[in-house]
Motif scaffolding. Sequence first.
Motif, PDB file in Angstrom:
ATOM      1  N   LEU A  97     -22.490 -32.041   6.905  1.00 16.51           N
ATOM      2  CA  LEU A  97     -21.343 -33.239   6.873  1.00 16.51           C
ATOM      3  C   LEU A  97     -19.807 -33.175   7.390  1.00 16.51           C
ATOM      4  N   ASP A  98     -19.112 -34.092   7.539  1.00 18.49           N
ATOM      5  CA  ASP A  98     -17.864 -34.208   8.193  1.00 18.49           C
ATOM      6  C   ASP A  98     -17.112 -34.347   6.732  1.00 18.49           C
ATOM      7  N   MET A  99     -16.436 -32.574   6.969  1.00 13.48           N
ATOM      8  CA  MET A  99     -15.628 -33.223   5.068  1.00 13.48           C
ATOM      9  C   MET A  99     -14.064 -32.793   5.850  1.00 13.48           C
ATOM     10  N   GLN A 100     -13.151 -34.028   5.439  1.00 12.18           N
ATOM     11  CA  GLN A 100     -12.035 -33.088   5.632  1.00 12.18           C
ATOM     12  C   GLN A 100     -10.919 -33.568   4.770  1.00 12.18           C
ATOM     13  N   CYS A 101      -9.702 -32.504   4.506  1.00 10.73           N
ATOM     14  CA  CYS A 101      -9.351 -33.122   3.567  1.00 10.73           C
ATOM     15  C   CYS A 101      -7.514 -32.988   4.151  1.00 10.73           C
ATOM     16  N   HIS A 102      -7.292 -33.867   3.551  1.00 13.51           N
ATOM     17  CA  HIS A 102      -5.278 -34.677   3.597  1.00 13.51           C
ATOM     18  C   HIS A 102      -3.875 -34.363   2.513  1.00 13.51           C
ATOM     19  N   LEU A 103      -3.652 -33.397   2.913  1.00  7.28           N
ATOM     20  CA  LEU A 103      -2.531 -33.277   2.318  1.00  7.28           C
ATOM     21  C   LEU A 103      -1.383 -33.073   2.144  1.00  7.28           C
ATOM     22  N   THR A 104      -1.081 -34.308   1.646  1.00  9.16           N
ATOM     23  CA  THR A 104       1.091 -34.999   1.131  1.00  9.16           C
ATOM     24  C   THR A 104       1.464 -32.967   1.614  1.00  9.16           C
ATOM     25  N   SER A 105       2.396 -33.104   2.274  1.00  8.40           N
ATOM     26  CA  SER A 105       3.341 -31.983   1.943  1.00  8.40           C
ATOM     27  C   SER A 105       4.585 -32.055   1.088  1.00  8.40           C
ATOM     28  N   ALA A 106       5.092 -31.284   0.536  1.00  7.03           N
ATOM     29  CA  ALA A 106       6.031 -31.858  -0.377  1.00  7.03           C
ATOM     30  C   ALA A 106       5.989 -32.141  -1.370  1.00  7.03           C
ATOM     31  N   LEU A 107       4.559 -31.405  -2.206  1.00 10.42           N
ATOM     32  CA  LEU A 107       4.815 -32.002  -3.292  1.00 10.42           C
ATOM     33  C   LEU A 107       4.862 -31.545  -4.566  1.00 10.42           C
ATOM     34  N   PRO A 108       5.852 -32.073  -5.461  1.00  5.33           N
ATOM     35  CA  PRO A 108       6.254 -31.378  -6.857  1.00  5.33           C
ATOM     36  C   PRO A 108       5.173 -30.282  -7.392  1.00  5.33           C
ATOM     37  N   GLU A 109       5.476 -29.239  -7.971  1.00 11.27           N
ATOM     38  CA  GLU A 109       3.747 -28.516  -8.490  1.00 11.27           C
ATOM     39  C   GLU A 109       4.002 -28.473 -10.035  1.00 11.27           C
ATOM     40  N   ILE A 110       3.051 -29.059 -10.333  1.00  5.75           N
ATOM     41  CA  ILE A 110       2.869 -29.362 -11.955  1.00  5.75           C
ATOM     42  C   ILE A 110       2.426 -28.124 -12.730  1.00  5.75           C
ATOM     43  N   CYS A 111       1.640 -29.189 -14.034  1.00  2.00           N
ATOM     44  CA  CYS A 111       1.794 -27.421 -15.183  1.00  2.00           C
ATOM     45  C   CYS A 111       0.267 -28.156 -15.287  1.00  2.00           C
ATOM     46  N   ALA A 112      -0.641 -27.300 -14.997  1.00  2.04           N
ATOM     47  CA  ALA A 112      -1.803 -26.988 -15.281  1.00  2.04           C
ATOM     48  C   ALA A 112      -2.880 -25.776 -15.439  1.00  2.04           C
ATOM     49  N   ASP A 113      -4.225 -26.142 -15.504  1.00  3.90           N
ATOM     50  CA  ASP A 113      -5.131 -24.739 -15.675  1.00  3.90           C
ATOM     51  C   ASP A 113      -5.696 -24.999 -14.177  1.00  3.90           C
ATOM     52  N   PRO A 114      -5.422 -23.969 -13.385  1.00  8.01           N
ATOM     53  CA  PRO A 114      -5.636 -23.652 -11.960  1.00  8.01           C
ATOM     54  C   PRO A 114      -6.600 -24.212 -11.658  1.00  8.01           C
ATOM     55  N   ASP A 115      -7.665 -23.548 -12.969  1.00 10.50           N
ATOM     56  CA  ASP A 115      -9.127 -22.739 -12.716  1.00 10.50           C
ATOM     57  C   ASP A 115     -10.515 -23.917 -12.878  1.00 10.50           C
ATOM     58  N   GLN A 116      -9.492 -24.612 -13.867  1.00  3.43           N
ATOM     59  CA  GLN A 116     -10.050 -25.730 -14.361  1.00  3.43           C
ATOM     60  C   GLN A 116      -9.705 -26.808 -13.596  1.00  3.43           C
ATOM     61  N   ILE A 117      -9.048 -27.314 -12.910  1.00  3.35           N
ATOM     62  CA  ILE A 117      -8.330 -27.971 -12.140  1.00  3.35           C
ATOM     63  C   ILE A 117      -9.820 -28.121 -10.333  1.00  3.35           C
ATOM     64  N   THR A 118      -9.119 -26.707 -10.433  1.00  4.79           N
ATOM     65  CA  THR A 118     -10.363 -26.184  -8.922  1.00  4.79           C
ATOM     66  C   THR A 118     -11.609 -26.701  -9.434  1.00  4.79           C
ATOM     67  N   GLN A 119     -12.744 -26.622 -10.663  1.00  2.00           N
ATOM     68  CA  GLN A 119     -13.328 -26.853 -11.271  1.00  2.00           C
ATOM     69  C   GLN A 119     -13.769 -28.295 -11.276  1.00  2.00           C
ATOM     70  N   VAL A 120     -12.850 -29.248 -11.613  1.00  2.47           N
ATOM     71  CA  VAL A 120     -13.269 -30.705 -11.401  1.00  2.47           C
ATOM     72  C   VAL A 120     -13.166 -31.337 -10.403  1.00  2.47           C
ATOM     73  N   VAL A 121     -12.947 -30.720  -8.670  1.00  2.00           N
ATOM     74  CA  VAL A 121     -12.289 -30.547  -7.608  1.00  2.00           C
ATOM     75  C   VAL A 121     -14.294 -30.303  -7.292  1.00  2.00           C
ATOM     76  N   ILE A 122     -14.403 -29.611  -7.207  1.00  2.00           N
ATOM     77  CA  ILE A 122     -15.626 -29.638  -6.499  1.00  2.00           C
ATOM     78  C   ILE A 122     -16.363 -29.587  -7.344  1.00  2.00           C
ATOM     79  N   ASN A 123     -16.831 -30.350  -8.316  1.00  4.71           N
ATOM     80  CA  ASN A 123     -17.912 -31.068  -9.085  1.00  4.71           C
ATOM     81  C   ASN A 123     -17.861 -32.194  -8.747  1.00  4.71           C
ATOM     82  N   LEU A 124     -16.754 -32.857  -8.058  1.00  5.63           N
ATOM     83  CA  LEU A 124     -16.851 -34.506  -7.349  1.00  5.63           C
ATOM     84  C   LEU A 124     -17.059 -34.580  -5.950  1.00  5.63           C
ATOM     85  N   ILE A 125     -17.109 -33.093  -4.968  1.00  6.08           N
ATOM     86  CA  ILE A 125     -17.003 -32.848  -4.122  1.00  6.08           C
ATOM     87  C   ILE A 125     -18.871 -32.377  -4.322  1.00  6.08           C
TER      88      ILE A 125
END
Length: 743
Positions: free
Chosen positions: A475-503
């Motif tokens: 598969l052609d898997m690409q990642c485009h990240l916008t620089s200088a984004l402000p930090e957010i308040c989140a649970d990193p493990d849970q948000i990581t799991q959400v993104v992994i599930n969608l991929i």
Amino acid sequence: MTSEPHHEPFIRNPAAADLVWDALEALSEGIAVYDADYRLVTCNQRYVDMFPLIGDLIDRGAAWEDLLRAGAERGQYRKALGQTEAWIEGRLQNGVPVGETLEIELTNGRIYQVQFSATKNNGFVVANTDVTERRKAEVAMRERETLLATVLEASPVAVVMARQGDGKIRYRSPEAFRLFGHTESATEHYLNQKDRRDYVAALVADGQVDDYRVALKDASGAPRPTASWGRLIEFEDDTYVVTAIMDLSAQQEREDMIRQVLEACPAPIQMTNAHTGEVLFSSPETIALFGRVDSAKRFYVDPNSRENYLRKLRKEGFIQEFKAQYFNANGEAFWGAVSARLIEYNGQEVIVSHTRDLTEQLRIEAELSQQQDQLYQNDKMSAMGELLAGVAHELNNPLSVVVGHSLMLREDCPDPEILRQVEKISTAAERCAKIVKTFLTMARQQPVKMQRVDINDIVQTAMDVASYGEAGEGLDMQCHLTSALPEICADPDQITQVVINLILNAEQAIRESGLGGQITVATARAEDAKTIEIRVEDDGPGIAKDLRSRVFEPFFTTKDVGQGTGIGLALCHRIVAAHNGQISLDASPDGGTVFTIFLPVKEAQSKVDSPDGAGNAASHIRVLIVDDEEDVAELNAEILTRAGYEVDVFNEAGLALETLREHDYGLILSDLNMPEVDGRIFFETIKREFPDMVNKTGFVTGDTMGRSSQTFLGEAQRPCIEKPVSPKELRAFVSELIAKGSK
């Protein structure tokens, strides 16, 4: 007899022209001419051949009466058998029936239509027409009509034939009469007239409708769920709607139609010989389902199923929803349900039946079974959550003592070596406290660790995990990240799991469909600058438009049965919602799907403890602590005493109420679960006897997961801090409570 029979060949009248004789011989009818004395003048050979038993007597000069009598005596006529004299007397009573047409049946099975016509010389001409085949065809037609009528009367499906325009009923089956009563128009069957208009509109558009679901009104006026199959037909220069209606409330299929209606009916009806299995009649839908077969025995995958079916049918006379496996027209096995009645037709047992294909129903049942299994798993997870909450509650009190004293020792100890040991105790105690709070968080199903995070780091981590090994191969898997984004308040493990599930969902859809091959994950700041976007896009098969609104429902899945639980996206939705965010689904321009997560830009909040301020305010405040755990109560008292508060401690709420009646307090800290008088009764007494202390009361408890505790805290609307509590947390909690109480 007036003359002896002649056996020599019949001699034609020599006065007749050869042309006339040739014409007579060419006729298919038997022609004979009799004179005024009713004696035979002449006839063609066909006339002689029609009466084989008296052919030797048919000769010129033979009397009509003698030939009639000889035929009866020799057994020529079927009706004369056994009653020869009476039959002859009846035929001769009025003489020759000149001007009449009779029908006679011979014992050899031939049927003749006999016409007597008068001649000018007072004789008569007899013209015999062989109508045997015509009569046989008529009998066969009557038998077929009887067969169809039998099918109609025994059919388990309600059938209505109504005019398209006004709904006037032209025909209704017995089952339709039983279901709807005596109605004049089909419009009376509908709870809402719009339903009939929609039904007729669908018929006009396609010429037919199948499995049309609508609620109809029965004879008592009660609504009944039904499925209808309909056709438009032309009859007597008008258009009629022929509808077969299945009453789904009782799962009964009965059908009753005349031949014209039956040919248009899409319900699979058939009529078979119970003993031999011979198919006597099959509707077009039956042929479409089973194909053209001559025996019902060939329908069954297991021949024993038919034997069981016949045994039950003969016992009761009817059967409903008999389930078995059958072969369809393509020779493939499928599950079906048969409703049937056993009738007698022409002295034989005949089955009139209706077959329903259960393929779709069984698929839905299998899916429901899978969902029930998932609910069972959810129940187990819920029970585990309750167990975790219980364990956490039991550990909270001793952990409060360990954590509190270790932290106080760390604040007071000047010896570096002892302080090092205290640090280890404190670190281990705090670790235990975090584990307990993790248990509680799991039970609540809320984010466990809200902190300031870089969303690009989370997305990159998820991309690395999801593309590792075989998951991202090919598969052609690409990642485009916008620089200088402000930090957010989140649970990193849970948000990581959400993104992994969608991929992984996108990867699985691409591999199973064979469509597409690219997955792109991108981050950006929303136009309103208040949210961060995470976009997961693929060029796979996509999700149908009518299903997009349901993908976040629990247990809903677009995957095949056994391939998906319908929990993944629902869990993603819950996690994002717990972060005060949103997740949406749109179609990709390339034909795939686009999931977009919106998370608010929010600084992590931290409470600032001001022990000095607390101490200044505390010098004038008396605090009442109520907790049945002595160690916990004494620890909290020591923490607040060091902060400058004057503290009274009670391990029983009843004793605390007595001192409240004698002393004034600026603050009350109470546990919830206590013997005899618990925190709930204690608070209700405060509300009743000391209403001014309600706003100065807070709770310190290790049980916030119990249903009764949650209900009480929700109703009381008072601040609560969860054990184990550090000295810093307790001082901050008390300071905040005093500040709010003073207002």
